[in-house]
Design a protein around this motif. Structure first.
Motif, PDB file in Angstrom:
ATOM      1  N   LEU A 109      38.784  42.536  52.096  1.00 24.32           N
ATOM      2  CA  LEU A 109      37.271  42.256  52.152  1.00 24.32           C
ATOM      3  C   LEU A 109      36.821  41.860  53.517  1.00 24.32           C
ATOM      4  O   LEU A 109      37.611  41.432  54.369  1.00 24.32           O
ATOM      5  CB  LEU A 109      36.808  41.239  51.267  1.00 24.32           C
ATOM      6  N   GLU A 110      35.570  42.161  53.849  1.00 24.71           N
ATOM      7  CA  GLU A 110      34.967  41.760  55.135  1.00 24.71           C
ATOM      8  C   GLU A 110      33.637  41.012  54.799  1.00 24.71           C
ATOM      9  O   GLU A 110      32.876  41.021  53.883  1.00 24.71           O
ATOM     10  CB  GLU A 110      34.709  42.850  56.183  1.00 24.71           C
ATOM     11  N   GLY A 111      33.080  40.525  55.766  1.00 26.92           N
ATOM     12  CA  GLY A 111      31.734  39.795  55.831  1.00 26.92           C
ATOM     13  C   GLY A 111      31.459  39.111  54.663  1.00 26.92           C
ATOM     14  O   GLY A 111      32.168  38.187  54.186  1.00 26.92           O
ATOM     15  N   GLU A 112      30.403  39.198  54.138  1.00 25.44           N
ATOM     16  CA  GLU A 112      29.654  38.477  52.901  1.00 25.44           C
ATOM     17  C   GLU A 112      30.494  38.411  51.851  1.00 25.44           C
ATOM     18  O   GLU A 112      30.910  37.435  51.030  1.00 25.44           O
ATOM     19  CB  GLU A 112      28.240  38.694  52.795  1.00 25.44           C
ATOM     20  N   MET A 113      31.230  39.614  51.534  1.00 28.14           N
ATOM     21  CA  MET A 113      32.055  39.830  50.418  1.00 28.14           C
ATOM     22  C   MET A 113      33.285  38.761  50.523  1.00 28.14           C
ATOM     23  O   MET A 113      33.745  38.198  49.662  1.00 28.14           O
ATOM     24  CB  MET A 113      32.497  41.166  50.153  1.00 28.14           C
ATOM     25  N   TYR A 114      33.936  38.742  51.836  1.00 31.63           N
ATOM     26  CA  TYR A 114      35.213  38.069  51.952  1.00 31.63           C
ATOM     27  C   TYR A 114      34.803  36.516  52.195  1.00 31.63           C
ATOM     28  O   TYR A 114      35.645  35.754  51.428  1.00 31.63           O
ATOM     29  CB  TYR A 114      35.371  38.042  53.561  1.00 31.63           C
ATOM     30  N   GLU A 115      33.324  36.043  52.512  1.00 29.86           N
ATOM     31  CA  GLU A 115      33.091  34.738  52.543  1.00 29.86           C
ATOM     32  C   GLU A 115      33.041  34.178  50.878  1.00 29.86           C
ATOM     33  O   GLU A 115      33.351  33.173  50.615  1.00 29.86           O
ATOM     34  CB  GLU A 115      31.996  34.569  53.371  1.00 29.86           C
ATOM     35  N   PRO A 144      39.793  43.303  40.466  1.00 32.83           N
ATOM     36  CA  PRO A 144      39.369  42.488  41.750  1.00 32.83           C
ATOM     37  C   PRO A 144      40.123  42.724  43.156  1.00 32.83           C
ATOM     38  O   PRO A 144      41.464  42.656  42.986  1.00 32.83           O
ATOM     39  CB  PRO A 144      39.470  40.874  41.276  1.00 32.83           C
ATOM     40  N   PRO A 145      39.460  42.819  44.072  1.00 32.43           N
ATOM     41  CA  PRO A 145      40.280  43.276  45.253  1.00 32.43           C
ATOM     42  C   PRO A 145      40.868  42.079  46.019  1.00 32.43           C
ATOM     43  O   PRO A 145      40.170  40.965  45.811  1.00 32.43           O
ATOM     44  CB  PRO A 145      39.043  43.934  46.288  1.00 32.43           C
ATOM     45  N   PHE A 146      42.032  42.363  46.568  1.00 28.66           N
ATOM     46  CA  PHE A 146      42.766  41.345  47.443  1.00 28.66           C
ATOM     47  C   PHE A 146      41.928  41.129  48.600  1.00 28.66           C
ATOM     48  O   PHE A 146      41.251  41.718  49.292  1.00 28.66           O
ATOM     49  CB  PHE A 146      43.847  41.863  47.939  1.00 28.66           C
ATOM     50  N   ILE A 147      41.975  39.562  48.814  1.00 30.29           N
ATOM     51  CA  ILE A 147      41.046  39.019  49.676  1.00 30.29           C
ATOM     52  C   ILE A 147      41.230  39.592  51.223  1.00 30.29           C
ATOM     53  O   ILE A 147      39.898  39.842  51.623  1.00 30.29           O
ATOM     54  CB  ILE A 147      41.139  37.517  49.585  1.00 30.29           C
TER      55      ILE A 147
END
Length: 202
Positions: free
Chosen positions: A83-89, A77-80
């Motif tokens: 992330l950007e955009g919809e993946m971050y949300e 799992p990537p560190f938050i």
């Protein structure tokens, strides 16, 4: 090594010489089996290479859809904050479910001057980073397959306590957020100047 003695010459008992002969015969049979197995493996590997080449020729479009490099795909799992955009949300929503559904009711008591908490923690970027790292560790340390029986203890000692000490201390992330009887004063910490952003209007 060839045996120079002959049965009954007094060098070795006849029974021992027979056992040695039997062992030599078994060794020769095992060598033959190993040779046959090696030939089968080599033939199978050659056949696999041919099959792979045929599959690549038949379905070149499928290969185009796969990542060029295995490192391009997330293995964990990537560190938050990466992330950007919809993946971050989406990750932020999942984090909020864990914090509000597990962490707050199970671990956090009434806020105080020495143990602060902000119900609007999602507005604190550093709190999001701390809590997401804590959540990732929780997912790993509560999985018996990866951490066995000691995982939860390790999570409390190495992850939960250090993170909470930083977040909730009087000079920590929530130092500007205090709870009164019926009101909560909320103040975000000021940002250190950076070349990557500016607080001045464009």
């Amino acid at each position: 090594m060839a045996d120079s003695s002959t049965p009954g010459d007094g060098t070795l008992p006849a029974a021992v010489e027979e056992d040695v002969a039997d062992l030599k015969a078994e060794l020769a049979a095992m060598r033959a089996e190993i040779k046959a197995l090696r030939e089968e493996v080599a033939a199978g590997a050659a056949g696999t290479d041919e099959d792979e080449e045929e599959e690549e020729e038949e379905a070149p479009e499928e290969a185009d859809n796969e990542p060029a490099d295995e490192e391009d795909a997330w293995q964990f799992p990537p560190f938050i904050l990466l992330l950007e955009g919809e993946m971050y949300e989406a990750e932020r929503r999942a984090l909020a479910e864990w914090v509000e559904g597990v962490l707050v009711p199970a671990y956090l008591g009434e806020p105080s001057a020495d143990a602060r908490w902000c119900h609007r923690w999602l507005e604190h970027l550093d709190a999001i980073a701390f809590l997401h790292a804590l959540w990732l560790a929780w997912q790993e340390c509560t999985d018996p397959a990866s951490c066995g029986y000691t995982g939860p203890s390790v999570w409390h000692r190495d992850h939960y306590l250090p993170a909470m000490n930083e977040l909730r201390k009087s000079s920590g992330t929530f130092q500007g957020c205090t709870k009164g009887e019926h009101a909560i004063a909320h103040r975000l910490g000021s940002r250190v100047p950076s070349v990557w952003y500016t607080d001045e209007p464009a």
